[in-house]
Motif scaffolding. Structure first.
Motif, PDB file in Angstrom:
ATOM      1  N   UNK A 126       0.842  -1.194   0.000  1.00  0.00           N
ATOM      2  CA  UNK A 126       0.000   0.000   0.000  1.00  0.00           C
ATOM      3  C   UNK A 126       0.874   1.240   0.000  1.00  0.00           C
ATOM      4  N   UNK A 127       0.237   2.378  -0.215  1.00  0.00           N
ATOM      5  CA  UNK A 127       0.944   3.651  -0.143  1.00  0.00           C
ATOM      6  C   UNK A 127       0.676   4.270   1.223  1.00  0.00           C
ATOM      7  N   UNK A 128       1.719   4.521   1.979  1.00  0.00           N
ATOM      8  CA  UNK A 128       1.604   5.071   3.332  1.00  0.00           C
ATOM      9  C   UNK A 128       0.868   6.417   3.270  1.00  0.00           C
ATOM     10  N   UNK A 129      -0.131   6.674   4.163  1.00  0.00           N
ATOM     11  CA  UNK A 129      -0.455   5.911   5.376  1.00  0.00           C
ATOM     12  C   UNK A 129      -1.672   5.005   5.227  1.00  0.00           C
ATOM     13  N   UNK A 130      -2.016   4.599   4.022  1.00  0.00           N
ATOM     14  CA  UNK A 130      -3.221   3.811   3.787  1.00  0.00           C
ATOM     15  C   UNK A 130      -2.915   2.319   3.781  1.00  0.00           C
ATOM     16  N   UNK A 131      -3.936   1.503   4.092  1.00  0.00           N
ATOM     17  CA  UNK A 131      -3.843   0.055   3.946  1.00  0.00           C
ATOM     18  C   UNK A 131      -4.451  -0.424   2.632  1.00  0.00           C
ATOM     19  N   UNK A 132      -5.029   0.480   1.859  1.00  0.00           N
ATOM     20  CA  UNK A 132      -5.637   0.103   0.594  1.00  0.00           C
ATOM     21  C   UNK A 132      -4.591  -0.531  -0.317  1.00  0.00           C
ATOM     22  N   UNK A 133      -4.870  -1.739  -0.772  1.00  0.00           N
ATOM     23  CA  UNK A 133      -3.874  -2.530  -1.486  1.00  0.00           C
ATOM     24  C   UNK A 133      -3.691  -2.062  -2.923  1.00  0.00           C
ATOM     25  N   UNK A 134      -2.471  -1.633  -3.247  1.00  0.00           N
ATOM     26  CA  UNK A 134      -2.100  -1.396  -4.635  1.00  0.00           C
ATOM     27  C   UNK A 134      -1.750  -2.707  -5.308  1.00  0.00           C
ATOM     28  N   UNK A 135      -1.195  -3.621  -4.523  1.00  0.00           N
ATOM     29  CA  UNK A 135      -0.900  -4.975  -4.984  1.00  0.00           C
ATOM     30  C   UNK A 135      -1.337  -5.934  -3.884  1.00  0.00           C
ATOM     31  N   UNK A 136      -1.875  -7.091  -4.286  1.00  0.00           N
ATOM     32  CA  UNK A 136      -2.493  -7.991  -3.310  1.00  0.00           C
ATOM     33  C   UNK A 136      -2.260  -9.441  -3.701  1.00  0.00           C
ATOM     34  N   UNK A 137      -1.716 -10.218  -2.747  1.00  0.00           N
ATOM     35  CA  UNK A 137      -1.475 -11.640  -2.958  1.00  0.00           C
ATOM     36  C   UNK A 137      -2.288 -12.442  -1.944  1.00  0.00           C
ATOM     37  N   UNK A 138      -3.164 -13.341  -2.375  1.00  0.00           N
ATOM     38  CA  UNK A 138      -3.915 -14.181  -1.430  1.00  0.00           C
ATOM     39  C   UNK A 138      -2.969 -15.153  -0.743  1.00  0.00           C
ATOM     40  N   UNK A 139      -3.339 -15.597   0.455  1.00  0.00           N
ATOM     41  CA  UNK A 139      -2.475 -16.539   1.159  1.00  0.00           C
ATOM     42  C   UNK A 139      -3.262 -17.731   1.706  1.00  0.00           C
ATOM     43  N   UNK A 140      -4.265 -17.466   2.568  1.00  0.00           N
ATOM     44  CA  UNK A 140      -5.128 -18.546   3.021  1.00  0.00           C
ATOM     45  C   UNK A 140      -4.745 -19.193   4.329  1.00  0.00           C
ATOM     46  N   UNK A 141      -3.523 -18.942   4.827  1.00  0.00           N
ATOM     47  CA  UNK A 141      -3.107 -19.449   6.132  1.00  0.00           C
ATOM     48  C   UNK A 141      -2.078 -18.483   6.694  1.00  0.00           C
ATOM     49  N   UNK A 142      -1.429 -18.856   7.797  1.00  0.00           N
ATOM     50  CA  UNK A 142      -0.442 -17.959   8.413  1.00  0.00           C
ATOM     51  C   UNK A 142       0.975 -18.511   8.324  1.00  0.00           C
ATOM     52  N   UNK A 143       1.199 -19.454   7.429  1.00  0.00           N
ATOM     53  CA  UNK A 143       2.546 -19.957   7.195  1.00  0.00           C
ATOM     54  C   UNK A 143       3.189 -19.109   6.112  1.00  0.00           C
ATOM     55  N   UNK A 144       4.208 -18.358   6.477  1.00  0.00           N
ATOM     56  CA  UNK A 144       4.829 -17.458   5.516  1.00  0.00           C
ATOM     57  C   UNK A 144       3.995 -16.196   5.366  1.00  0.00           C
ATOM     58  N   UNK A 200      14.843  -2.022  -1.824  1.00  0.00           N
ATOM     59  CA  UNK A 200      15.180  -0.637  -2.159  1.00  0.00           C
ATOM     60  C   UNK A 200      13.869   0.133  -2.182  1.00  0.00           C
ATOM     61  N   UNK A 201      13.936   1.406  -2.543  1.00  0.00           N
ATOM     62  CA  UNK A 201      12.703   2.181  -2.677  1.00  0.00           C
ATOM     63  C   UNK A 201      11.812   1.670  -3.801  1.00  0.00           C
ATOM     64  N   UNK A 202      12.406   0.976  -4.759  1.00  0.00           N
ATOM     65  CA  UNK A 202      11.665   0.557  -5.954  1.00  0.00           C
ATOM     66  C   UNK A 202      11.566  -0.942  -6.123  1.00  0.00           C
ATOM     67  N   UNK A 203      12.031  -1.723  -5.161  1.00  0.00           N
ATOM     68  CA  UNK A 203      11.989  -3.178  -5.310  1.00  0.00           C
ATOM     69  C   UNK A 203      11.699  -3.843  -3.981  1.00  0.00           C
ATOM     70  N   UNK A 204      11.193  -5.077  -4.041  1.00  0.00           N
ATOM     71  CA  UNK A 204      10.780  -5.793  -2.836  1.00  0.00           C
ATOM     72  C   UNK A 204      10.888  -7.298  -3.044  1.00  0.00           C
ATOM     73  N   UNK A 205      10.944  -8.001  -1.916  1.00  0.00           N
ATOM     74  CA  UNK A 205      10.914  -9.468  -1.891  1.00  0.00           C
ATOM     75  C   UNK A 205       9.714  -9.908  -1.080  1.00  0.00           C
ATOM     76  N   UNK A 206       9.026 -10.986  -1.514  1.00  0.00           N
ATOM     77  CA  UNK A 206       7.856 -11.490  -0.806  1.00  0.00           C
ATOM     78  C   UNK A 206       8.035 -12.943  -0.417  1.00  0.00           C
ATOM     79  N   UNK A 207       7.479 -13.299   0.733  1.00  0.00           N
ATOM     80  CA  UNK A 207       7.477 -14.686   1.196  1.00  0.00           C
ATOM     81  C   UNK A 207       6.146 -15.326   0.814  1.00  0.00           C
ATOM     82  N   UNK A 208       5.898 -15.432  -0.477  1.00  0.00           N
ATOM     83  CA  UNK A 208       4.675 -16.065  -0.970  1.00  0.00           C
ATOM     84  C   UNK A 208       4.914 -16.589  -2.376  1.00  0.00           C
ATOM     85  N   UNK A 209       4.219 -17.665  -2.700  1.00  0.00           N
ATOM     86  CA  UNK A 209       4.321 -18.236  -4.042  1.00  0.00           C
ATOM     87  C   UNK A 209       3.038 -18.015  -4.837  1.00  0.00           C
ATOM     88  N   UNK A 210       2.034 -17.343  -4.247  1.00  0.00           N
ATOM     89  CA  UNK A 210       0.755 -17.133  -4.914  1.00  0.00           C
ATOM     90  C   UNK A 210       0.852 -16.035  -5.975  1.00  0.00           C
TER      91      UNK A 210
END
Length: 229
Positions: A70-88, A95-105
């Motif tokens: 999301x864009x601070x200070x909002x929680x509104x999702x600009x990008x959204x990955x479903x998960x379904x449980x609390x593992x990972x 960096x300011x322009x890149x990220x890593x995620x712990x999800x395979x969805x």
């Protein structure tokens, strides 16, 4: 960015300007946000968070838990990955322009110009932020010790297990050890130690043999819920 849990099953975002110690209350959320799996971009513009929401508030396709940007200070999702449980779940900015995620969805939404990378910048966010893993229980792996060296010979220590986190300070030169069972979070902020306890954010400078005068930066106990978003 702070996550204030409660009352009930509510979370409120609060912006913290660390230069001025000014706090700006933000959006309410009905559900749970996992701070240890969330992250703020270095420039403070974007946030990754992992959340679990009640049926009335969750997007059905997420099955109740999700990772979002999301864009601070909002929680509104600009990008959204479903998960379904609390593992990972969750992630870290690289960096300011890149990220890593712990999800395979696959994402349900991806409306950002940020780039996803697939190599984790560190084993955990706490280790990326300068803490060093010192010990893990060989039997259960549910007891972990992290340490951070801070000024004047002090060591800030975090003992984690599946029930709670316990913080302590040690000054080995003087043989001092201070335990703080009520602290829920603590870290070093430039020239001072900051921590959360009993619904308050506090700060103090460190002296060679003791913790200096304690100052309450903000008392969150009087926050009254409004309609969650």
């Amino acid at each position: 960015m702070l996550f204030r849990r409660g009352p009930s099953k509510l979370v409120r975002l609060i912006l913290w300007n660390r230069e001025t110690d000014k706090f700006t209350p933000g959006q309410w959320f009905k559900g749970k946000v996992y701070p240890d799996r969330s992250d703020l971009s270095p420039d403070g513009r974007h946030m990754i968070y992992f959340a679990m929401g009640g049926v009335a508030w969750a997007i059905p396709k997420t099955c109740g838990t999700w990772t979002a940007i999301s864009r601070v200070p909002s929680l509104t999702a600009l990008a959204l990955w479903p998960h379904g449980d609390t593992w990972g779940g969750g992630g870290m900015f690289t960096s300011n322009r890149s990220y890593w995620l712990d999800t395979y969805h696959e994402p349900l939404r991806a409306d950002t110009n940020l780039k996803r990378v697939f190599s984790s910048p560190a084993p955990s966010r706490i280790e990326r932020d300068g803490w060093v893993r010192k010990e893990t229980s060989r039997k259960t792996k549910l007891f972990v010790v992290f340490e951070k060296e801070i000024p004047k010979g002090w060591i800030l220590r975090l003992r984690q297990n599946y029930l709670n986190d316990r913080y302590e300070l040690e000054q080995r030169e003087h043989g001092l050890k201070l335990e703080f069972p009520t602290w829920e979070w603590a870290d070093w902020d430039r020239k001072r130690l900051v921590w959360a306890e009993q619904g308050c954010l506090r700060a103090a400078r460190l002296e060679p043999r003791k913790l200096g005068a304690v100052r309450t930066l903000y008392d969150f106990n009087g926050i009254i819920p409004t309609k969650p978003e």
